[in-house]
Design a protein around this motif. Structure first.
Motif, PDB file in Angstrom:
ATOM      1  N   LEU A  14       3.145  95.643 -25.447  1.00  0.00           N
ATOM      2  CA  LEU A  14       2.527  94.424 -25.939  1.00  0.00           C
ATOM      3  C   LEU A  14       1.459  93.995 -24.937  1.00  0.00           C
ATOM      4  CD1 LEU A  14       2.419  91.982 -27.882  1.00  0.00           C
ATOM      5  CD2 LEU A  14       4.176  90.922 -26.440  1.00  0.00           C
ATOM      6  N   VAL A  15       0.248  93.787 -25.440  1.00  0.00           N
ATOM      7  CA  VAL A  15      -0.870  93.358 -24.597  1.00  0.00           C
ATOM      8  C   VAL A  15      -1.334  91.997 -25.101  1.00  0.00           C
ATOM      9  CG1 VAL A  15      -3.213  93.901 -23.833  1.00  0.00           C
ATOM     10  CG2 VAL A  15      -1.561  95.748 -24.175  1.00  0.00           C
ATOM     11  N   THR A  16      -1.451  91.056 -24.173  1.00  0.00           N
ATOM     12  CA  THR A  16      -1.923  89.718 -24.521  1.00  0.00           C
ATOM     13  C   THR A  16      -3.154  89.390 -23.692  1.00  0.00           C
ATOM     14  OG1 THR A  16       0.341  89.033 -24.988  1.00  0.00           O
ATOM     15  CG2 THR A  16      -1.280  87.282 -24.721  1.00  0.00           C
ATOM     16  N   VAL A  17      -4.225  88.988 -24.375  1.00  0.00           N
ATOM     17  CA  VAL A  17      -5.448  88.525 -23.713  1.00  0.00           C
ATOM     18  C   VAL A  17      -5.700  87.115 -24.242  1.00  0.00           C
ATOM     19  CG1 VAL A  17      -7.932  88.866 -23.421  1.00  0.00           C
ATOM     20  CG2 VAL A  17      -6.402  90.852 -23.471  1.00  0.00           C
ATOM     21  N   GLU A  18      -5.764  86.168 -23.303  1.00  0.00           N
ATOM     22  CA  GLU A  18      -5.949  84.769 -23.663  1.00  0.00           C
ATOM     23  C   GLU A  18      -7.100  84.168 -22.882  1.00  0.00           C
ATOM     24  OE1 GLU A  18      -2.065  82.516 -24.368  1.00  0.00           O
ATOM     25  OE2 GLU A  18      -1.511  84.050 -22.885  1.00  0.00           O
ATOM     26  N   GLY A  19      -7.736  83.184 -23.510  1.00  0.00           N
ATOM     27  CA  GLY A  19      -8.763  82.400 -22.847  1.00  0.00           C
ATOM     28  C   GLY A  19      -8.417  80.939 -23.018  1.00  0.00           C
ATOM     29  N   PRO A  20      -9.260  80.069 -22.515  1.00  0.00           N
ATOM     30  CA  PRO A  20      -8.976  78.639 -22.644  1.00  0.00           C
ATOM     31  C   PRO A  20      -8.785  78.235 -24.108  1.00  0.00           C
ATOM     32  CG  PRO A  20     -10.790  79.011 -21.135  1.00  0.00           C
ATOM     33  CD  PRO A  20     -10.485  80.338 -21.784  1.00  0.00           C
ATOM     34  N   GLY A  21      -7.547  77.923 -24.462  1.00  0.00           N
ATOM     35  CA  GLY A  21      -7.246  77.437 -25.795  1.00  0.00           C
ATOM     36  C   GLY A  21      -7.280  78.461 -26.914  1.00  0.00           C
ATOM     37  N   LYS A  22      -7.360  79.759 -26.585  1.00  0.00           N
ATOM     38  CA  LYS A  22      -7.462  80.761 -27.639  1.00  0.00           C
ATOM     39  C   LYS A  22      -6.785  82.066 -27.225  1.00  0.00           C
ATOM     40  CE  LYS A  22     -10.675  83.113 -30.670  1.00  0.00           C
ATOM     41  NZ  LYS A  22     -12.052  83.291 -31.086  1.00  0.00           N
ATOM     42  N   VAL A  23      -6.067  82.667 -28.167  1.00  0.00           N
ATOM     43  CA  VAL A  23      -5.480  83.990 -27.959  1.00  0.00           C
ATOM     44  C   VAL A  23      -6.407  85.002 -28.635  1.00  0.00           C
ATOM     45  CG1 VAL A  23      -3.516  85.483 -28.430  1.00  0.00           C
ATOM     46  CG2 VAL A  23      -3.140  83.076 -27.892  1.00  0.00           C
TER      47      VAL A  23
END
Length: 90
Positions: A14-23
């Motif tokens: 499972l890979v998760t990439v997140e930014g400010p307020g957004k997946v």
């Protein structure tokens, strides 16, 4: 999209990439799958096995996110931070 960073999976995880307020990404990648990281600042990577994800910057491998079997959270995907980590800078 003008991506500078590509994540390449070497094992299923499972890979998760997140930014400010957004997946941007939260899914399983299989061996050989790649993800083009949006060219935005402030993106972070979370994976349960840092040794399964290779980071490619501007077409060249920067190695793996970390050691096999080690979980990492909120690793910066800013290009300069990737370079600094590869050089051993915090």
């Amino acid at each position: 999209m003008n991506s500078r960073i590509t994540l390449r999976a070497h094992r299923t995880l499972l890979v998760t990439v997140e930014g400010p307020g957004k997946v941007f990404l939260a899914r399983h990648l299989n061996p050989g799958d790649s993800y083009l990281v949006p060219n935005l600042t402030g993106l972070k990577l979370t994976v349960p096995d840092a040794g399964a994800v290779e980071v490619i910057l501007d077409g060249g491998s920067m190695g793996f996110v970390g050691r096999d079997g080690v979980s990492v959270e909120n690793i910066s995907l800013n290009p300069q931070d990737v370079v600094d980590r590869t050089r051993g800078n915090p």
